[in-house]
Motif scaffolding. Structure first.
Motif, mmCIF file in Angstrom:
data_model
loop_
_atom_site.group_PDB
_atom_site.id
_atom_site.type_symbol
_atom_site.label_atom_id
_atom_site.label_comp_id
_atom_site.label_asym_id
_atom_site.label_seq_id
_atom_site.Cartn_x
_atom_site.Cartn_y
_atom_site.Cartn_z
ATOM 1 N N LEU A 1 -12.087 8.038 10.466
ATOM 2 C CA LEU A 1 -11.588 7.138 9.432
ATOM 3 C C LEU A 1 -11.288 7.904 8.143
ATOM 4 C CD1 LEU A 1 -11.029 4.159 9.545
ATOM 5 C CD2 LEU A 1 -13.279 3.715 8.569
ATOM 6 N N ALA A 2 -12.156 8.855 7.825
ATOM 7 C CA ALA A 2 -11.950 9.666 6.618
ATOM 8 C C ALA A 2 -10.642 10.454 6.732
ATOM 9 C CB ALA A 2 -13.137 10.608 6.416
ATOM 10 N N GLU A 3 -10.358 10.957 7.928
ATOM 11 C CA GLU A 3 -9.093 11.688 8.151
ATOM 12 C C GLU A 3 -7.884 10.768 7.962
ATOM 13 O OE1 GLU A 3 -9.109 13.636 12.031
ATOM 14 O OE2 GLU A 3 -9.473 15.548 11.012
ATOM 15 N N VAL A 4 -8.019 9.540 8.463
ATOM 16 C CA VAL A 4 -6.939 8.559 8.322
ATOM 17 C C VAL A 4 -6.661 8.289 6.841
ATOM 18 C CG1 VAL A 4 -6.364 6.105 8.673
ATOM 19 C CG2 VAL A 4 -7.250 7.461 10.582
ATOM 20 N N MET A 5 -7.738 8.061 6.083
ATOM 21 C CA MET A 5 -7.609 7.784 4.648
ATOM 22 C C MET A 5 -6.969 8.985 3.939
ATOM 23 S SD MET A 5 -9.249 4.765 4.086
ATOM 24 C CE MET A 5 -10.412 4.475 2.796
ATOM 25 N N GLU A 6 -7.414 10.158 4.318
ATOM 26 C CA GLU A 6 -6.916 11.392 3.690
ATOM 27 C C GLU A 6 -5.410 11.530 3.932
ATOM 28 O OE1 GLU A 6 -7.810 16.098 4.278
ATOM 29 O OE2 GLU A 6 -9.377 14.702 4.950
ATOM 30 N N ALA A 7 -4.989 11.239 5.154
ATOM 31 C CA ALA A 7 -3.559 11.327 5.501
ATOM 32 C C ALA A 7 -2.745 10.341 4.658
ATOM 33 C CB ALA A 7 -3.352 11.059 6.988
ATOM 34 N N ILE A 8 -3.285 9.137 4.460
ATOM 35 C CA ILE A 8 -2.563 8.115 3.690
ATOM 36 C C ILE A 8 -2.462 8.513 2.220
ATOM 37 C CG2 ILE A 8 -2.653 5.709 2.903
ATOM 38 C CD1 ILE A 8 -3.819 5.038 5.699
ATOM 39 N N VAL A 9 -3.563 9.024 1.676
ATOM 40 C CA VAL A 9 -3.568 9.508 0.286
ATOM 41 C C VAL A 9 -2.530 10.621 0.128
ATOM 42 C CG1 VAL A 9 -4.928 10.840 -1.401
ATOM 43 C CG2 VAL A 9 -5.929 8.837 -0.275
ATOM 44 N N PHE A 10 -2.528 11.540 1.081
ATOM 45 C CA PHE A 10 -1.628 12.693 1.036
ATOM 46 C C PHE A 10 -0.157 12.235 1.059
ATOM 47 C CE2 PHE A 10 0.891 15.896 3.365
ATOM 48 C CZ PHE A 10 0.770 16.959 2.472
ATOM 49 N N VAL A 11 0.168 11.325 1.969
ATOM 50 C CA VAL A 11 1.564 10.921 2.154
ATOM 51 C C VAL A 11 2.068 9.998 1.036
ATOM 52 C CG1 VAL A 11 3.095 9.560 3.655
ATOM 53 C CG2 VAL A 11 1.589 11.273 4.649
ATOM 54 N N THR A 12 1.205 9.079 0.593
ATOM 55 C CA THR A 12 1.672 8.102 -0.408
ATOM 56 C C THR A 12 1.529 8.613 -1.837
ATOM 57 O OG1 THR A 12 -0.529 7.078 -0.577
ATOM 58 C CG2 THR A 12 1.017 6.111 1.017
ATOM 59 N N GLY A 13 0.632 9.581 -2.032
ATOM 60 C CA GLY A 13 0.376 10.057 -3.386
ATOM 61 C C GLY A 13 -0.448 9.073 -4.208
ATOM 62 N N LEU A 14 -1.050 8.090 -3.545
ATOM 63 C CA LEU A 14 -1.868 7.098 -4.255
ATOM 64 C C LEU A 14 -3.348 7.496 -4.193
ATOM 65 C CD1 LEU A 14 -0.106 3.880 -2.905
ATOM 66 C CD2 LEU A 14 0.070 4.820 -5.221
ATOM 67 N N PRO A 15 -4.131 7.120 -5.205
ATOM 68 C CA PRO A 15 -5.561 7.481 -5.185
ATOM 69 C C PRO A 15 -6.317 6.733 -4.080
ATOM 70 C CG PRO A 15 -5.071 6.037 -7.049
ATOM 71 C CD PRO A 15 -3.758 6.365 -6.413
ATOM 72 N N SER A 16 -7.377 7.344 -3.578
ATOM 73 C CA SER A 16 -8.104 6.749 -2.448
ATOM 74 C C SER A 16 -8.700 5.392 -2.805
ATOM 75 C CB SER A 16 -9.186 7.696 -1.937
ATOM 76 O OG SER A 16 -10.085 7.983 -2.989
ATOM 77 N N GLU A 17 -9.013 5.170 -4.106
ATOM 78 C CA GLU A 17 -9.573 3.851 -4.460
ATOM 79 C C GLU A 17 -8.501 2.754 -4.419
ATOM 80 O OE1 GLU A 17 -9.229 6.270 -8.312
ATOM 81 O OE2 GLU A 17 -9.821 6.574 -6.225
ATOM 82 N N HIS A 18 -7.247 3.122 -4.209
ATOM 83 C CA HIS A 18 -6.175 2.128 -4.039
ATOM 84 C C HIS A 18 -5.935 1.797 -2.563
ATOM 85 C CE1 HIS A 18 -3.934 2.100 -8.141
ATOM 86 N NE2 HIS A 18 -5.240 2.165 -8.298
ATOM 87 N N ILE A 19 -6.774 2.327 -1.694
ATOM 88 C CA ILE A 19 -6.650 1.997 -0.261
ATOM 89 C C ILE A 19 -7.711 0.963 0.088
ATOM 90 C CG2 ILE A 19 -6.715 2.888 2.094
ATOM 91 C CD1 ILE A 19 -5.810 5.566 0.989
#
Length: 315
Positions: free
Chosen positions: A72-90
């Motif tokens: 799950l952490a990898e999934v979140m990391e990928a989304i942060v990386f691609v969208t450029g949004l902070p992790s607290e916005h997921i």
């Protein structure tokens, strides 16, 4: 990053590149960026302005807890990386298989309400508080259709949730509207959406009622509408309802009830998202029915079975 997560990140990157521009051109702040495109990553990823609504589908897979957390952490990391949004916005949600009224259940988190825009309309959303966000993105085209047809018409919205169809009808020039739902929470949300879009609360009314009872009473009062939308849940056993609602079993009762309120030249849009749903052929004998599902599922949705939708008129 493992190989699999590479495939997931690549797909996210590809999708966002194309869809972000598309959404900007359309005037959309909420859209689906990813929908189980890579089978090993069973998520729906929706963008809401500068936030991400991340839903995990219940696939019945079993993973060891630590392995799962790492994945799950990898999934979140990928989304942060691609969208450029902070992790607290997921905003992550686990989708267990739905049992009846749980679709409206609180998650236990409060979250923050914020406004997103869609085709010039504005809506309050909350990505944490309930399983659903306040706006069903898969009905964007259907809403647009209602907006385009509404001028000068009397509009009825049944199982209205947060009233987004009514917002389109009202801003599209409907003469009047009634927005019917059993939940006070959602009717208050609808009221805030109406206010946000400058709708006159005297001509656009909110009605708290069980739809079955509403249909009966409205028929007795001789009410008539030119445009009706009915998008019932697949199943509901809310304590406030007299009966259990089962959309497959109750479809004739619902559709006949709505058709009694429809003016001679009017149109009923009937939709639901029960995958196994089939429309009873008796209804096709009684009314002019056309299946418009394909035209109503937006292009950012890979799953074209996300809902079914019919246009129903009197013969």
């Amino acid at each position: 990053m493992s190989n699999d997560i590479g495939a997931f990140a690549n797909r996210l990157g590809k999708n966002i590149k194309h869809l972000r521009k598309w959404a900007q051109r359309q005037g959309l702040e909420a859209w689906r960026m990813y929908d189980r495109d890579v089978p090993q990553y069973p998520f729906a990823v929706d963008i809401y302005a500068d936030h991400v609504h991340l839903q995990e589908y219940d696939t019945g897979w079993l993973m060891h807890k630590s392995e799962y957390e790492e994945w799950l952490a990898e999934v979140m990391e990928a989304i942060v990386f691609v969208t450029g949004l902070p992790s607290e916005h997921i905003h992550l949600k686990r989708r267990q298989r739905q049992k009846g009224k749980e679709q409206y259940e609180k998650t236990g988190a409060d979250g923050t309400d914020f406004v997103i825009h869609e085709y010039g309309r504005a809506f309050w959303v909350n990505l944490d508080k309930y399983l659903d966000t306040g706006l069903f993105l898969d009905h964007r085209h259907t809403r647009q259709k209602i907006g385009a047809m509404a001028a000068g018409k009397r509009f009825l919205n049944l199982f209205a949730y947060t009233g987004s169809f009514s917002v389109y009808a009202g801003t599209g020039g409907a003469l009047s509207s009634e927005t019917v739902d059993l939940s006070n929470t959602y009717l208050q949300w609808a009221r805030r959406n109406f206010e946000l879009n400058g709708l006159d609360m005297h001509v656009h009314q909110l009605v708290r009622a069980d739809v079955f009872q509403y249909l009966q009473k409205a028929a007795e009062e001789g009410k008539q509408f030119d445009l009706i939308v009915m998008d019932p849940p697949s199943f509901s056993n809310s304590k406030k309802m007299l009966d259990i609602l089962d959309v497959q079993a109750d479809q004739e009762k619902l559709i006949d009830g709505a058709m009694r309120l429809l003016s001679a030249q009017g149109t009923l849009f009937f939709s639901n998202n029960l995958r196994s749903f089939t429309l009873n052929s008796a209804l096709e004998q009684r009314y002019r029915v056309s299946n418009i599902s394909r035209k109503t599922v937006p292009e950012d949705f890979r799953n074209d079975r996300i809902h079914q939708c019919w246009e129903i008129r009197k013969r």
